[in-house]
Design an enzyme around this catalytic site. Structure first.
Site, PDB file in Angstrom:
ATOM      1  CE1 TYR A  54      -0.305 -35.724 -14.388  1.00 43.59           C
ATOM      2  CE2 TYR A  54       0.396 -33.713 -15.443  1.00 43.59           C
ATOM      3  CZ  TYR A  54       0.039 -35.042 -15.524  1.00 43.59           C
ATOM      4  OH  TYR A  54       0.054 -35.684 -16.740  1.00 43.59           O
ATOM      5  CG  ASP A  86       1.039 -33.855 -19.648  1.00 39.88           C
ATOM      6  OD1 ASP A  86       1.693 -33.438 -20.609  1.00 39.88           O
ATOM      7  OD2 ASP A  86       1.548 -34.435 -18.671  1.00 39.88           O
ATOM      8  CG  ASP A 104       2.959 -34.220 -25.268  1.00 41.06           C
ATOM      9  OD1 ASP A 104       3.133 -32.988 -25.247  1.00 41.06           O
ATOM     10  OD2 ASP A 104       3.713 -35.014 -24.689  1.00 41.06           O
ATOM     11  CG  ASP A 129     -12.830 -41.551 -24.000  1.00 41.44           C
ATOM     12  OD1 ASP A 129     -13.506 -40.519 -23.805  1.00 41.44           O
ATOM     13  OD2 ASP A 129     -13.306 -42.692 -23.871  1.00 41.44           O
ATOM     14  CE  LYS A 153     -12.873 -41.308 -19.660  1.00 40.30           C
ATOM     15  NZ  LYS A 153     -13.424 -42.193 -20.725  1.00 40.30           N
TER      16      LYS A 153
END
Ligand code: NAD
Length: 368
Positions: A142, A250, A254, A226, A193
């Site tokens: 970001y 993020d 959620d 993942d 990752k």
């Protein structure tokens, strides 16, 4: 008697409505007299854009730096969809996170006993769930440069975001994760990752080295982000603290929110490094946004906002007993069957934002 200085930034939409309920709880504490909260208030997000054509004023950022904690609502909404990118509502929040160097975002996902059936998952998967997602908040995708949309020679456009992390950025968030785990169930999952991103390779190496050097008493697992997303749905109780980067955090936080039933139940804290006086910059906010679909209707669930204030009591003011009182009051109100629309269940009583806030205060009164 101590005095704490709060900066209130309600923002837009239901941010304003849920903030009003925290204000009433603070008034209650102030009347009780064991601790006094001074409140400054400022504009942020769309409300600030409407008044000043920016998403936050420099003087508000200065006030935030001087305050003991920022109590933030939510920003944004369709009204500001077309404002210039650099003054969009979210820019005010991103600037606060950056300028206060709020690198550690704590998002607990706790399933209150009364709400175990409100989760998207089966009761036995979530009953008693208490996990903490720790998201790095000031680095990564970001904020990395270059971040741009360029026009190519053939007229196409190309967008670039960049994932950047340094060793020290990874070390400081991982250290917070290990320290929090020591106060909980002593287990950390570090999610990245590394199979496809060099940022993930450095993340993994750095967390491993820090663990070996300073936190070998804590159980550490590395997990691909993942797979972490999948495992959160398959068997969330395997986790205690999940530490991860800005982008994956993020998404994963959620996802975790759905384990608890509603966005309206999820608090969060964002903390900076301790200064030489031991003071930490801190911002407390609900995970949810401005909910334009229900804004202005007295329907929003104020619990995420109230529970965020309880986190402020605990992490910024060392008022663990007061924090516990607020959290127990919330749990008792739910046990009594009061529900806002987002967590409504058969046989329960649907109440408004203000009625839910009042019910929490009534419970606090009974507990004190
Ligand atoms: P949202 O969280 O605002 O709403 C998602 C859904 O959850 C809606 O149906 C809403 O009614 C419901 N909901 C959320 N909070 C609730 C509460 N406290 N009580 C009852 N129901 C609740 O997310 P969105 O719809 O994706 O975004 C709406 C706006 O909020 C957008 O402009 C977005 O950019 C902004 N937003 C801001 C923040 C922030 O300020 N930190 C975070 C997320 C979204």
């Amino acid at each position: 008697m101590t005095t704490k200085n709060l900066l209130f930034l309600p923002g837009d939409g239901i941010g304003v409505e849920v903030h009003a309920e925290v204000k009433r709880i603070i008034d209650w504490f102030n009347k009780r007299g064991t601790v006094t909260f001074n409140i400054d208030e400022g504009l942020v997000g769309g409300a600030c854009y409407d008044a000043h054509k920016v998403s936050i004023l420099d003087e508000t950022v200065d006030l935030a730096k001087k305050s003991d904690a920022v109590i933030f609502g939510a920003v944004g909404g369709p009204k500001w969809d077309d404002v210039p990118f650099d003054v969009r509502p979210e820019a005010g929040l991103l600037r606060l996170r950056k300028d206060l160097d709020l690198f550690a975002n704590l998002r607990p996902a706790i399933v209150y006993p009364a709400l175990a059936d409100a989760s998207s998952l089966k009761r036995d998967h979530v009953e008693g769930l208490d996990i903490l997602i720790l998201r790095e908040l000031t680095g990564g995708t970001y904020f990395g440069e270059p971040k741009e949309i360029v026009t190519l020679e053939d007229g196409q456009k190309r967008a670039v975001d960049t994932t950047v992390y340094t060793t020290s950025e990874i070390e400081r968030i991982a250290a917070v994760g290990f320290e929090l785990a020591r106060k909980r169930s002593n287990k950390v999952h570090s999610a990245e990752k590394r199979n496809v991103m060099v940022a993930g390779v450095l993340w993994n190496d750095t967390v491993t080295a820090l663990h070996k050097k300073s936190f070998s008493d804590v159980e550490l697992h590395h997990i691909l982000a993942d797979n972490c997303a999948m495992q959160l749905i398959r068997w969330p109780k395997q986790f205690d603290v999940i530490v991860t980067d800005n982008l994956f955090g993020d998404v994963l936080s959620d996802e975790a929110s759905m384990l608890t039933g509603s966005l309206g139940m999820l608090p969060s804290a964002s903390l900076g490094a301790e200064d030489e006086n031991g003071k930490r910059a801190a911002l407390y906010e609900p995970v949810h946004g401005t909910a334009p679909d229900i804004a202005g209707q007295n329907k929003a669930n104020p619990i995420a906002m109230i529970a965020s204030f309880a986190m402020a009591l605990r992490y910024s003011f060392d008022l663990g007993e007061e924090a516990q009182m607020v959290e127990t009051a919330i749990s008792n109100v739910l046990d009594k069957g009061l529900r806002t629309g987002d967590i409504m269940q058969d046989g329960m009583e649907e109440v408004s934002t203000t009625a839910m806030g009042q019910a929490v205060i009534t419970e606090m009164e009974a507990l004190s």
